[in-house]
Write a protein that holds these residues in place. Structure first.
Motif, PDB file in Angstrom:
ATOM      1  N   ILE A 233      36.902  45.352  37.841  1.00  0.00           N
ATOM      2  CA  ILE A 233      37.057  44.000  37.305  1.00  0.00           C
ATOM      3  C   ILE A 233      37.778  43.952  35.962  1.00  0.00           C
ATOM      4  N   GLU A 234      38.411  45.047  35.597  1.00  0.00           N
ATOM      5  CA  GLU A 234      39.333  44.954  34.466  1.00  0.00           C
ATOM      6  C   GLU A 234      40.525  44.081  34.852  1.00  0.00           C
ATOM      7  N   TYR A 235      40.981  44.219  36.099  1.00  0.00           N
ATOM      8  CA  TYR A 235      42.123  43.439  36.580  1.00  0.00           C
ATOM      9  C   TYR A 235      41.871  42.740  37.916  1.00  0.00           C
ATOM     10  N   SER A 236      41.027  43.308  38.761  1.00  0.00           N
ATOM     11  CA  SER A 236      40.830  42.769  40.112  1.00  0.00           C
ATOM     12  C   SER A 236      39.543  41.965  40.209  1.00  0.00           C
ATOM     13  N   THR A 237      39.560  40.962  41.070  1.00  0.00           N
ATOM     14  CA  THR A 237      38.406  40.093  41.233  1.00  0.00           C
ATOM     15  C   THR A 237      37.497  40.560  42.366  1.00  0.00           C
ATOM     16  N   ILE A 238      36.267  40.093  42.323  1.00  0.00           N
ATOM     17  CA  ILE A 238      35.354  40.252  43.446  1.00  0.00           C
ATOM     18  C   ILE A 238      35.823  39.295  44.537  1.00  0.00           C
ATOM     19  N   PRO A 239      35.865  39.724  45.801  1.00  0.00           N
ATOM     20  CA  PRO A 239      36.312  38.805  46.866  1.00  0.00           C
ATOM     21  C   PRO A 239      35.471  37.531  46.897  1.00  0.00           C
TER      22      PRO A 239
ATOM     23  N   LEU B   4      53.544  45.392  37.639  1.00  0.00           N
ATOM     24  CA  LEU B   4      52.566  44.537  36.975  1.00  0.00           C
ATOM     25  C   LEU B   4      51.768  45.322  35.936  1.00  0.00           C
ATOM     26  N   LEU B   5      52.473  45.657  34.855  1.00  0.00           N
ATOM     27  CA  LEU B   5      51.862  46.304  33.701  1.00  0.00           C
ATOM     28  C   LEU B   5      52.227  45.502  32.460  1.00  0.00           C
ATOM     29  N   PRO B   6      51.279  45.277  31.548  1.00  0.00           N
ATOM     30  CA  PRO B   6      51.573  44.471  30.355  1.00  0.00           C
ATOM     31  C   PRO B   6      52.790  44.939  29.577  1.00  0.00           C
ATOM     32  N   LYS B   7      53.013  46.247  29.483  1.00  0.00           N
ATOM     33  CA  LYS B   7      54.125  46.758  28.685  1.00  0.00           C
ATOM     34  C   LYS B   7      55.477  46.298  29.215  1.00  0.00           C
TER      35      LYS B   7
ATOM     36  N   PHE C  38      53.253  25.198  35.302  1.00  0.00           N
ATOM     37  CA  PHE C  38      52.678  26.535  35.406  1.00  0.00           C
ATOM     38  C   PHE C  38      52.188  27.038  34.039  1.00  0.00           C
ATOM     39  N   TYR C  39      50.948  27.516  34.024  1.00  0.00           N
ATOM     40  CA  TYR C  39      50.318  27.990  32.797  1.00  0.00           C
ATOM     41  C   TYR C  39      49.806  29.416  32.998  1.00  0.00           C
ATOM     42  N   ILE C  40      49.991  30.245  31.986  1.00  0.00           N
ATOM     43  CA  ILE C  40      49.437  31.589  32.053  1.00  0.00           C
ATOM     44  C   ILE C  40      47.913  31.489  32.084  1.00  0.00           C
ATOM     45  N   VAL C  41      47.263  32.374  32.822  1.00  0.00           N
ATOM     46  CA  VAL C  41      45.817  32.282  33.020  1.00  0.00           C
ATOM     47  C   VAL C  41      45.055  33.180  32.049  1.00  0.00           C
ATOM     48  N   TYR C  42      45.343  34.469  32.082  1.00  0.00           N
ATOM     49  CA  TYR C  42      44.591  35.443  31.282  1.00  0.00           C
ATOM     50  C   TYR C  42      45.420  35.828  30.072  1.00  0.00           C
ATOM     51  N   THR C  43      45.179  35.139  28.973  1.00  0.00           N
ATOM     52  CA  THR C  43      45.966  35.297  27.760  1.00  0.00           C
ATOM     53  C   THR C  43      45.580  36.569  27.009  1.00  0.00           C
ATOM     54  N   ASN C  44      46.357  36.873  25.966  1.00  0.00           N
ATOM     55  CA  ASN C  44      46.063  38.045  25.140  1.00  0.00           C
ATOM     56  C   ASN C  44      45.221  37.684  23.921  1.00  0.00           C
TER      57      ASN C  44
ATOM     58  N   PRO D 118      44.396  40.971  29.755  1.00  0.00           N
ATOM     59  CA  PRO D 118      45.552  40.060  29.772  1.00  0.00           C
ATOM     60  C   PRO D 118      46.498  40.363  30.928  1.00  0.00           C
ATOM     61  N   GLU D 119      47.004  39.305  31.550  1.00  0.00           N
ATOM     62  CA  GLU D 119      47.959  39.436  32.653  1.00  0.00           C
ATOM     63  C   GLU D 119      49.160  38.529  32.380  1.00  0.00           C
ATOM     64  N   PRO D 120      50.172  39.025  31.694  1.00  0.00           N
ATOM     65  CA  PRO D 120      51.331  38.188  31.359  1.00  0.00           C
ATOM     66  C   PRO D 120      52.159  37.783  32.560  1.00  0.00           C
ATOM     67  N   TRP D 121      51.841  38.283  33.733  1.00  0.00           N
ATOM     68  CA  TRP D 121      52.557  37.949  34.962  1.00  0.00           C
ATOM     69  C   TRP D 121      51.879  36.857  35.792  1.00  0.00           C
ATOM     70  N   HIS D 122      50.663  36.482  35.441  1.00  0.00           N
ATOM     71  CA  HIS D 122      49.847  35.601  36.287  1.00  0.00           C
ATOM     72  C   HIS D 122      49.894  34.165  35.763  1.00  0.00           C
ATOM     73  N   PHE D 123      50.468  33.265  36.583  1.00  0.00           N
ATOM     74  CA  PHE D 123      50.584  31.853  36.228  1.00  0.00           C
ATOM     75  C   PHE D 123      49.901  30.987  37.279  1.00  0.00           C
ATOM     76  N   SER D 124      49.400  29.849  36.837  1.00  0.00           N
ATOM     77  CA  SER D 124      48.671  28.933  37.720  1.00  0.00           C
ATOM     78  C   SER D 124      49.267  27.538  37.636  1.00  0.00           C
ATOM     79  N   TYR D 125      49.330  26.879  38.793  1.00  0.00           N
ATOM     80  CA  TYR D 125      49.829  25.502  38.840  1.00  0.00           C
ATOM     81  C   TYR D 125      48.664  24.571  38.494  1.00  0.00           C
ATOM     82  N   ARG D 126      48.678  24.085  37.275  1.00  0.00           N
ATOM     83  CA  ARG D 126      47.526  23.402  36.680  1.00  0.00           C
ATOM     84  C   ARG D 126      47.062  22.174  37.450  1.00  0.00           C
ATOM     85  N   LYS D 127      47.978  21.360  37.931  1.00  0.00           N
ATOM     86  CA  LYS D 127      47.620  20.085  38.548  1.00  0.00           C
ATOM     87  C   LYS D 127      46.625  20.249  39.694  1.00  0.00           C
TER      88      LYS D 127
END
Length: 246
Positions: A112-118, A143-146, A170-176, A185-194
């Motif tokens: 759960i550092e990066y992956s979710t529970i199903p 998909l690495l922060p660097k 689109f908004y980033i989800v897991y910020t730094n 932090p996941e700078p690659w992960h965006f969510s459609y807010r609406k």
């Protein structure tokens, strides 16, 4: 809290308080089924090489076209992911980590550092995307922060997204933010807010602990106590970009 001590503490301590009901009542409501929220529905999705909801796809195509004018080719590498696929990922990592010598608790903590529970992934909703710049020379692991930081191959895209992504919804989800708990932090992960906003509101109402622990094929489920799930919900599901909470 140190993420690596997260599970040990969550098992031993009382559940953390959930966000107040007044918070959720302030959001616009829309009905979604439990199956939709947990990646088990036969929802119709759209996309070219990826799957998202129709409105999300239309917004992404517009954002992609705008970025191409700056020689940035935004490509989705992960979008909708159903419950079954998320469980495969979780179980495979659990097996790998325990075979490497980690205890069951340590394995879940590592996952759960990066992956979710199903059943808890935002990728179940068809609103969230992981993206790269297809014009860049890709490293082995994209998909690495660097890769999104200064001198990283996707840094130019990330800077463009910082300025323009919210114009397309689109908004980033897991910020730094160093004070944020839960997933790294996941700078690659965006969510459609609406659409994601009311889905998150609906998700708060379901008994996710029951859904998760009823799956006898989920590895490590005996360690997912009610206290653990309550803390996991607060830290991993709700401690995200504040713009996706209101």
């Amino acid at each position: 809290m140190n993420r690596r001590s997260f599970i040990n503490k969550s098992v031993l301590t009382a559940s953390a308080s959930l966000l107040p009901l007044s918070f959720w009542n302030s959001l616009d409501s829309e009905e979604f089924t439990i199956e939709e929220l947990t990646g088990k529905a036969n929802t119709k999705f759209y996309g070219n090489g990826y799957l998202v909801r129709k409105e999300v796809n239309e917004a992404f195509i517009k954002m992609q076209a705008a970025a191409k004018k700056e020689n940035i080719n935004i490509q989705i590498v992960s979008a909708y992911r159903g419950y079954k696929r998320q469980k495969q990922i979780f179980n495979a990592k659990f097996t790998r980590f325990t075979h490497q010598g980690l205890s069951e608790i340590e394995a879940i903590n590592k996952i759960i550092e990066y992956s979710t529970i199903p059943g808890t992934s935002r990728h179940h909703w068809g609103t969230d995307i992981d993206i790269i710049d297809a014009n860049a020379t890709h490293p082995k692991n994209v998909l690495l922060p660097k890769n999104y930081e200064l001198e990283g191959v996707y840094y130019k895209m990330k800077m463009w997204l910082n300025e323009h992504s919210e114009k397309f919804g689109f908004y980033i989800v897991y910020t730094n933010n160093p004070n944020r708990k839960g997933f790294y932090p996941e700078p690659w992960h965006f969510s459609y807010r609406k659409i994601a906003l009311p889905m998150l509101k609906a998700y708060q109402k379901i008994d996710i602990h029951k859904i998760i622990t009823n799956d006898t094929n989920l590895k490590g489920r005996n360690f997912l106590s009610t206290a653990f799930i309550d803390r996991y919900k607060n830290d991993n599901i709700f401690d995200i970009n504040p713009a996706l909470l209101q």
